[in-house]
Scaffold this active site. Structure first.
Site, mmCIF file in Angstrom:
data_model
loop_
_atom_site.group_PDB
_atom_site.id
_atom_site.type_symbol
_atom_site.label_atom_id
_atom_site.label_comp_id
_atom_site.label_asym_id
_atom_site.label_seq_id
_atom_site.Cartn_x
_atom_site.Cartn_y
_atom_site.Cartn_z
ATOM 1 N N HIS A 1 0.796 -1.254 0.021
ATOM 2 C CA HIS A 1 -0.030 0.012 -0.061
ATOM 3 C C HIS A 1 0.895 1.290 -0.030
ATOM 4 O O HIS A 1 1.951 1.428 0.860
ATOM 5 C CB HIS A 1 -0.864 0.186 1.279
ATOM 6 C CG HIS A 1 -1.914 1.153 1.191
ATOM 7 N ND1 HIS A 1 -2.853 1.097 0.401
ATOM 8 C CD2 HIS A 1 -1.649 2.418 1.732
ATOM 9 C CE1 HIS A 1 -3.533 2.335 0.720
ATOM 10 N NE2 HIS A 1 -2.805 3.112 1.457
ATOM 11 N N ASP A 23 -14.625 2.552 8.290
ATOM 12 C CA ASP A 23 -13.815 3.471 7.721
ATOM 13 C C ASP A 23 -14.310 4.580 6.639
ATOM 14 O O ASP A 23 -13.861 5.474 6.650
ATOM 15 C CB ASP A 23 -12.495 2.494 7.184
ATOM 16 C CG ASP A 23 -11.440 3.829 6.375
ATOM 17 O OD1 ASP A 23 -10.954 4.649 7.181
ATOM 18 O OD2 ASP A 23 -11.255 3.398 5.265
ATOM 19 N N ARG A 61 -14.213 12.831 8.148
ATOM 20 C CA ARG A 61 -12.799 13.694 8.128
ATOM 21 C C ARG A 61 -12.358 14.439 7.038
ATOM 22 O O ARG A 61 -11.882 15.507 7.228
ATOM 23 C CB ARG A 61 -11.669 12.440 8.167
ATOM 24 C CG ARG A 61 -11.590 11.802 9.506
ATOM 25 C CD ARG A 61 -10.731 10.423 9.455
ATOM 26 N NE ARG A 61 -9.388 10.705 9.268
ATOM 27 C CZ ARG A 61 -8.678 10.162 8.369
ATOM 28 N NH1 ARG A 61 -9.070 8.748 8.322
ATOM 29 N NH2 ARG A 61 -7.396 10.294 8.132
ATOM 30 N N SER A 100 -6.767 4.066 9.257
ATOM 31 C CA SER A 100 -7.770 3.837 8.255
ATOM 32 C C SER A 100 -7.299 2.985 7.012
ATOM 33 O O SER A 100 -8.013 2.130 6.600
ATOM 34 C CB SER A 100 -8.102 5.427 7.712
ATOM 35 O OG SER A 100 -8.558 5.178 6.278
ATOM 36 N N LYS A 126 -8.304 -1.655 6.298
ATOM 37 C CA LYS A 126 -8.672 -2.002 4.918
ATOM 38 C C LYS A 126 -7.743 -3.151 4.430
ATOM 39 O O LYS A 126 -8.147 -4.238 3.896
ATOM 40 C CB LYS A 126 -8.520 -0.914 3.901
ATOM 41 C CG LYS A 126 -9.899 0.127 4.253
ATOM 42 C CD LYS A 126 -9.830 1.203 3.187
ATOM 43 C CE LYS A 126 -8.738 2.109 3.665
ATOM 44 N NZ LYS A 126 -8.982 3.660 3.303
HETATM 45 N N1 URA Z 1 -5.629 6.647 2.684
HETATM 46 C C1 URA Z 1 -6.591 6.251 3.504
HETATM 47 O O1 URA Z 1 -7.015 5.095 3.102
HETATM 48 N N2 URA Z 1 -6.930 6.894 4.691
HETATM 49 C C2 URA Z 1 -6.555 7.787 5.140
HETATM 50 O O2 URA Z 1 -6.609 8.332 6.270
HETATM 51 C C3 URA Z 1 -5.382 8.479 4.492
HETATM 52 C C4 URA Z 1 -5.227 8.013 3.340
#
Ligand code: URA
Ligand code: CA
Length: 446
Positions: free
Chosen positions: A82, A161, A168, A183, A187
């Site tokens: 990621h 999320d 947010r 966050s 995932k």
């Molecule tokens: N990418 C995400 O998935 N979450 C965040 O909070 C920031 C970047």
């Protein structure tokens, strides 16, 4: 539990218990806590931060809010990667076939682009016919068949999320380390990989503007992953300028192909090589860094990595012939040239991303339609000498009205100065369960 008390507790700098953190997330998802209280809580977290225990509890609750992918039917250890978000970041398109060609299973769930950053799913959809909606059975069977599958992330992964991120985004609480770390990790963990490699971006085009903040974010994510039983490592890499030369969907696919053909050896290639090595080490117990590099270079030079990309495109319905001919790019074009002699001092990644978005390559809102042929080619990097009138970048779009403003946005991204500045290195260091290792300037050239 009373939400007002929990907001006050966080506001005053106290740590919540894991039960309190879980309560907030679960109640918010059920609409039992209104947006205004959740907004106040997020702002309190923004200023007070969260302990590791709180961050792990937040991650776990968000992960548990939706489906967990079961990848156990895949042979071998699946390593997910990621990136914390960049411009011209085509690494997934290069890494996925490259690793599959080395025998490492790649089961990749990706997202679409939003704002000034692109998404792998949009990029692959610029290949005519390519399908990103796969059933779970198809996804697993493709990985077992050719070592590689890519699918769009479904809404059922970490829905908590999704809901919190949307809040947010409109309350000024995105750029907080514990919130970003939980966050992303919620995932990744729900997506089922056995091990996780994070590419944490540092610099003017990234969430984390300096190395110290980048290290802290990387540590937080590495700690969460390892605390949840998945081996997790992070590479710290620079995002002071776009990673590759191409920004935009079709343009980035074609750049990835050039890297896979061994014809493009810039920062994008070197970052991919480093990430690929680490992913091999995470997937195979008896691997060494030296052996991993030998195998990777062989798969590139023998053409096997490029062949794997074509095999992957064909298996997911993409038109390989059209890809070989070269994907169409925007028919309206403009050049940006240097206004004076000197050296490139800045190529502001976020401004480049905005210019590409304006051309149609990205989404201003979730529902914007993107122009797959739109984007930019950036011909100069920080530190390069330029002469007045020399080409800095080219713009492409299918909407002629977009050209002028995009050119002005792009012009502001380039700063040219009389004296040459030292450039910051691409690869900054590594964080794993043993701690932080910072690298010297020429790490990737040795
Ligand atoms: N990418 C995400 O998935 N979450 C965040 O909070 C920031 C970047
Ligand atoms: Ca060195």
């Amino acid at each position: 539990m009373n939400m007002v008390d929990l907001i006050v507790k966080k506001r005053d700098g106290h740590a919540l218990t894991p039960e309190e953190v879980s309560y907030i997330v679960e109640a918010y998802v059920k609409d039992a806590i209104p947006d205004y209280q959740m907004s106040a809580f997020l702002m309190a977290v923004f200023f007070q931060g969260m302990s590791e225990e709180e961050t792990v509890a937040l991650t776990r609750t968000m992960m548990d809010s939706g489906d967990q992918m079961d990848l156990s039917a895949i042979k071998g250890v699946v390593v997910d990667k990621h990136s914390t978000g960049g411009v011209g970041d085509t690494t997934t398109l290069v890494l996925a076939p490259w690793l599959a060609a080395c025998g490492i299973p790649v089961a990749k769930m990706s997202g679409r682009g939003l704002g000034h950053t692109g998404g792998t799913i949009d990029k692959m959809e610029s290949i005519p016919g390519f399908r990103v909606e796969l059933t779970m059975e198809e996804f697993v069977s493709n990985v077992n068949k050719i070592g590689l599958a890519l699918a769009g992330q479904t809404g059922s992964i970490a829905p908590a999320d999704k809901k919190i991120y949307a809040l947010r985004d409109v309350t000024g609480t995105v750029e907080q380390k514990a919130l970003i770390a939980s966050s992303i990790m919620s995932k990744k963990l729900a997506s089922g990989a056995g091990a996780i490699l994070l590419d944490v971006k540092v610099g003017s085009g990234a969430f984390m503007k300096n190395l110290e903040d980048g290290i802290a974010l990387a540590k937080s994510m590495v700690d969460i992953g390892n605390a949840m039983g998945r081996e997790t490592k992070a590479i710290l890499s620079s995002m002071d300028q776009p990673l590759g030369k191409a920004v935009g969907n079709s343009l980035e696919v074609m750049e990835a192909i050039k890297v896979l053909q061994g014809e493009e050896k810039g920062d994008l290639y070197y970052l991919c090589l480093e990430l690929a090595k680490e992913m091999m080490l995470l997937s195979l117990a008896d691997m060494t860094s030296k052996k991993a590099e030998e195998i990777l270079l062989d798969r590139l030079e023998s053409g096997k990595a490029h062949d794997k990309f074509l095999e992957f495109v064909a298996l997911q319905g993409g038109d390989v012939e059209k890809l070989r001919e070269g994907l169409p790019v925007g028919s309206y074009r403009k050049r940006l040239t240097a206004e004076n002699d000197g050296y490139v001092a800045k190529v502001e990644a976020s401004a480049v991303g905005l210019a590409a978005m304006h051309l149609g390559a990205g989404r201003e809102t979730k529902d914007s339609i993107i122009d797959l042929g739109a984007g930019l080619r950036i011909w100069k990097r920080i530190g390069d000498p330029v002469a007045k009138g020399e080409l800095l970048a080219e713009l492409y779009t299918n909407d002629e009205d977009k050209l002028l403003e995009a050119r002005n946005l792009l012009k502001d991204a380039f700063v040219i100065e009389k004296n040459q500045k030292t450039t910051s290195p691409l690869l900054l260091g590594k964080v794993d369960r043993n701690g932080v290792e910072l690298w010297d300037e020429d790490h990737y050239r040795t």
